[in-house]
Enzyme design. Structure first.
Site, PDB file in Angstrom:
ATOM      1  N   ASP A 101       0.875  -1.164   0.000  1.00  6.13           N
ATOM      2  CA  ASP A 101       0.000   0.000   0.000  1.00  6.13           C
ATOM      3  C   ASP A 101       0.923   1.227   0.000  1.00  6.13           C
ATOM      4  O   ASP A 101       2.146   1.101   0.102  1.00  6.13           O
ATOM      5  CB  ASP A 101      -0.955  -0.014   1.196  1.00  6.13           C
ATOM      6  N   TYR A 102       0.329   2.396  -0.123  1.00  8.69           N
ATOM      7  CA  TYR A 102       1.106   3.617  -0.308  1.00  8.69           C
ATOM      8  C   TYR A 102       2.041   3.817   0.891  1.00  8.69           C
ATOM      9  O   TYR A 102       1.589   4.092   2.002  1.00  8.69           O
ATOM     10  CB  TYR A 102       0.152   4.800  -0.420  1.00  8.69           C
TER      11      TYR A 102
END
Ligand code: NOJ
Length: 744
Positions: free
Chosen positions: A270-271
């Site tokens: 994820d980011y």
């Protein structure tokens, strides 16, 4: 022995002689030409959305993917990738296209309320068409995190509390995005692997603790279903689970995903989720985060800058093997080949078609089917030519009715309820009074209440469109109170005081605890954030052009203190049948006993509305469950039920199949959803619905025979012989059980 050897040799020859998949051959060829630096560059995803020389250099060096670039910009960077990088490997452009690109469909929680898999698949297919025109070939959707906590803002983005419903919805969405051709249209990314919806206290990014059995029974199946439907990728989650952040979680990412499930798609972080491991406190710095992530076979690094900065040095130091990198790059290249990017790297930016009539009508149908009628004292549908007051903060908020996560929508293309009712007035179907005093759901000034009641007195009925602004749900938007924000309750109270009929429509990103508000009004439609066409959809429902058919995909608690609350709970050792409530306890009598059952003094053990609940404009009568046999052994049995529309309007029934395993070596939930259908039944007619049940439907995760509770990892997935209850019911709290047995 000789025979065995022969068999082994034959099998080996058979496998070795199989022609290699042409994509794998192309990957072999490309990989053999790549330098280590180019391989690592493929494993990176950077955020675009702007033009910069640094990004251009990264692309020239072989960057694998960008997120947040759209349209012209994708072609701009793609040209550099294809024409100026040494090997010309095309980039993959990704974006959060969560419930529509330009045309916005209901938030996923609303889509789940439709219980309509074909429609959800269709919405995803149309979304893929729109996104592809803007160069987007990879969406970070579907989110299949089961959540039983409406405080968590991301409950809006998932399909609710139930494993079966979320699995079906997630798989339908993947099928819609990806299509069925050998060239995938829009790659899906099922997320967030895993347990993200269990964050303690409903606070985003928070710690999760999930025992292995619960993980396997409740949280993993929707991921498996999406991967079985073909999802080309999967995303790590932000949370730590049982102490290990997902991006570094070998048990999940290697043991389960790669070994048990044999998945060779792309696992993307994820980011900055690897970077976040430093704050989680399970590594010292980004270098260590890189090591943990690659060892957990995270293929692609989304904006962590970990692989780009540290992977090469870790390989040179012998801490990571180049073969580990090769496996990741293979997965990434495979996805690009499956998308046909090597043949068609660019998007056609000129004359894209957005908001096609097909998309708008699917969006309207989805908004109609996602609205759940919670209460109706008979006022709906409106009849004759009423004078209507349209008011409330969501009556005309083009921005808010689209909900969370829709970067590419155009607000001016959104049709609000007020706009739809103006249209009806122009057509002479109603007389309209408007009150536009409030725009924010959180306004508390109460300044418009005098005007509101003055206008309401002139109307036959008040349509109050309330709920939450879109910014109150979605990522990092968690709430501790689940009331209607601002002074909305005060407005409803004032309307109640003047005795006008009020229809409350709630447009929100989560279940709200609105028991008191409901008591003040005559009808309630719970509509979630419904997207571009929610206005006409709501007008159709309120005017009776369409009968409501949405059903709750998540339990509505009466109060925040009941959370987590979900239908497929365990019974406990002391379930209650007749709780003594707070106000029933006499004051001043010391010897009074309230017994020793499991419930809350204020509310008993019941929610405001159970999972699966939803009214319509007719009444349905469910007959008894009829079984083709009361014993399942080797073959399946059929459970049927006759449903009669006993009212005066045609409508859609949503029969739900539930079972209960009465005795398990691990205690079983009091009900589990195993199937559902949508059936249109004309007024006065009956339809018989049937479901097939076989042994596999009764299987669950438990400890293998002879293994003590607490022993590690020795689980098995199978059905245990014994007795079961079965319901075909309008929701999770109603219906008459029939009984059958599983014999082995
Ligand atoms: C963070 C979110 O958790 C994830 O769902 C999203 O896809 C990425 N950011 C990319 O925007």
């Amino acid at each position: 022995m000789k025979n065995q050897l022969f068999l082994f040799v034959s099998l080996f020859v058979l496998v070795a002689c199989q022609p290699k998949d042409p994509i794998e051959k192309q990957i072999d060829d490309l990989l053999s030409q790549m330098t280590l630096e180019e391989k690592i560059a493929q494993m990176n995803q950077l955020s675009g959305g702007y033009y910069s020389e640094d990004l251009e250099s990264a692309v020239r060096a072989g960057l694998g993917s960008m997120l947040n670039s759209v349209g012209e910009e994708t072609n701009y960077y793609q040209r550099i990738a294809v024409e100026e990088s040494r090997l010309g490997i095309p980039m993959l452009f990704a974006r959060d296209v969560i419930h529509g690109y330009r045309t916005i469909y209901p938030i996923p929680l609303g889509q789940a309320a439709t219980f309509d898999l074909a429609l959800v698949e269709e919405a995803a297919r149309l979304t893929a068409q729109e996104s592809m025109q803007a160069g987007i070939r990879w969406t970070f959707s579907p989110m299949v995190d089961i959540s039983r906590d409406p405080r968590w803002g991301r409950v809006a983005e998932g399909y609710g509390e139930d494993t079966y419903l979320a699995s079906m919805m997630g798989a339908a969405t993947v099928r819609g995005y990806q299509g069925f051709d050998s060239i995938v249209q829009l790659a899906a990314c099922v997320k967030h692997f895993v347990g993200y919806g269990v964050s303690e206290g409903g606070r985003d990014y928070n710690t999760t603790w999930i025992p292995e059995i619960q993980l396997r029974e409740t949280y993993l199946p929707p991921f498996k279903a999406a991967l079985d439907a073909g999802s080309l990728s999967i995303m790590c989650s932000f949370n730590d689970i049982n102490g290990v952040p997902s991006s570094a979680n070998k048990h999940l990412n290697v043991n389960i995903l790669r070994h048990e499930w044999q998945y060779n798609g792309v696992l993307v972080s994820d980011y900055a989720s690897s970077q976040n491991m430093i704050a989680h406190g399970n590594c010292h710095d980004l270098r260590e985060a890189t090591l943990l992530s690659i060892n957990a076979q995270m293929d692609m690094d989304m904006e962590n800058h970990a692989y780009s900065n540290h992977l090469k040095e870790l390989i040179e130091e012998g801490l990571v093997k180049e073969q580990q990198v090769d496996v990741c790059v293979r997965n990434i290249l495979r996805m690009k080949y499956r998308l046909g990017l090597f043949d068609n790297p660019y998007c056609a930016v000129e004359n894209p078609v957005y908001y096609s009539s097909e998309s708008l009508s699917a969006a309207q149908r989805a908004a109609e089917e996602s609205a759940v009628l919670l209460k109706n004292n008979g006022i709906l549908p409106l009849s004759s030519t009423p004078t209507i007051l349209v008011c409330g903060p969501l009556a005309h908020s083009q921005h808010d009715q689209n909900g969370t996560w829709c970067f590419d929508k155009v607000d001016s293309a959104t049709v609000t309820p007020l706009m739809a009712f103006r249209e009806l007035e122009r057509a002479g179907k109603i007389r309209l009074i408007e009150q536009m005093g409030k725009h924010w759901s959180r306004e508390v000034s109460q300044s418009n209440i005098t005007q509101l009641t003055r206008l309401a007195r002139q109307a036959d009925v008040v349509l109050f469109f309330g709920g939450e602004e879109s910014i109150l749900s979605g990522e990092a938007r968690c709430r501790a109170h689940l009331n209607l924000p601002g002074d909305q309750s005060a407005q409803l109270r004032a309307l109640k005081a003047i005795g006008k009929p009020v229809v409350l429509t709630v447009m929100a990103g989560r279940p709200l605890c609105i028991g008191e508000d409901i008591n003040m009004v005559d009808a309630v439609l719970y509509a979630f954030h419904g997207g571009t066409m929610q206005g006409p959809a709501l007008a159709n429902l309120i005017m009776g052009v369409v009968s409501p058919s949405g059903r709750l995909p998540i339990t509505f608690p009466q109060a925040v203190g009941q959370i987590p609350m979900y239908y497929n709970k365990k019974n406990s050792g002391r379930p209650t049948s007749n709780p003594v409530l707070y106000d029933d306890i006499p004051v001043g009598i010391e010897q009074f006993s309230i017994g020793a059952d499991s419930y809350w003094l204020e509310y008993g053990d019941k929610p405001l509305y159970p999972f699966g609940y939803g009214l319509t404009y007719t009444t349905f009568e469910y007959g008894p469950v009829v079984l083709s046999d009361t014993i399942i052994d080797k073959s399946a049995i059929i459970a049927s039920c006759e449903i009669t529309n006993t009212g005066t309007m045609d409508a859609v029934a949503v029969p739900q199949l539930y079972i209960r395993d009465l005795v398990g070596s691990i205690t079983r939930p009091i009900r589990e959803l195993k199937g559902f259908q949508r059936v249109t039944i004309p007024a006065g007619e009956s339809r018989t619905v049937s479901f097939e049940i076989e042994e596999a439907d009764l299987a669950y995760w438990h400890l293998a025979q002879g293994v003590d509770l607490g022993a590690d990892g020795d689980y098995t997935f199978s059905a245990e012989p014994g007795d079961f209850h079965i319901w075909i019911a309008p929701n999770s709290a109603e219906g008459q059980a029939a009984r059958f047995a599983l014999k082995k």
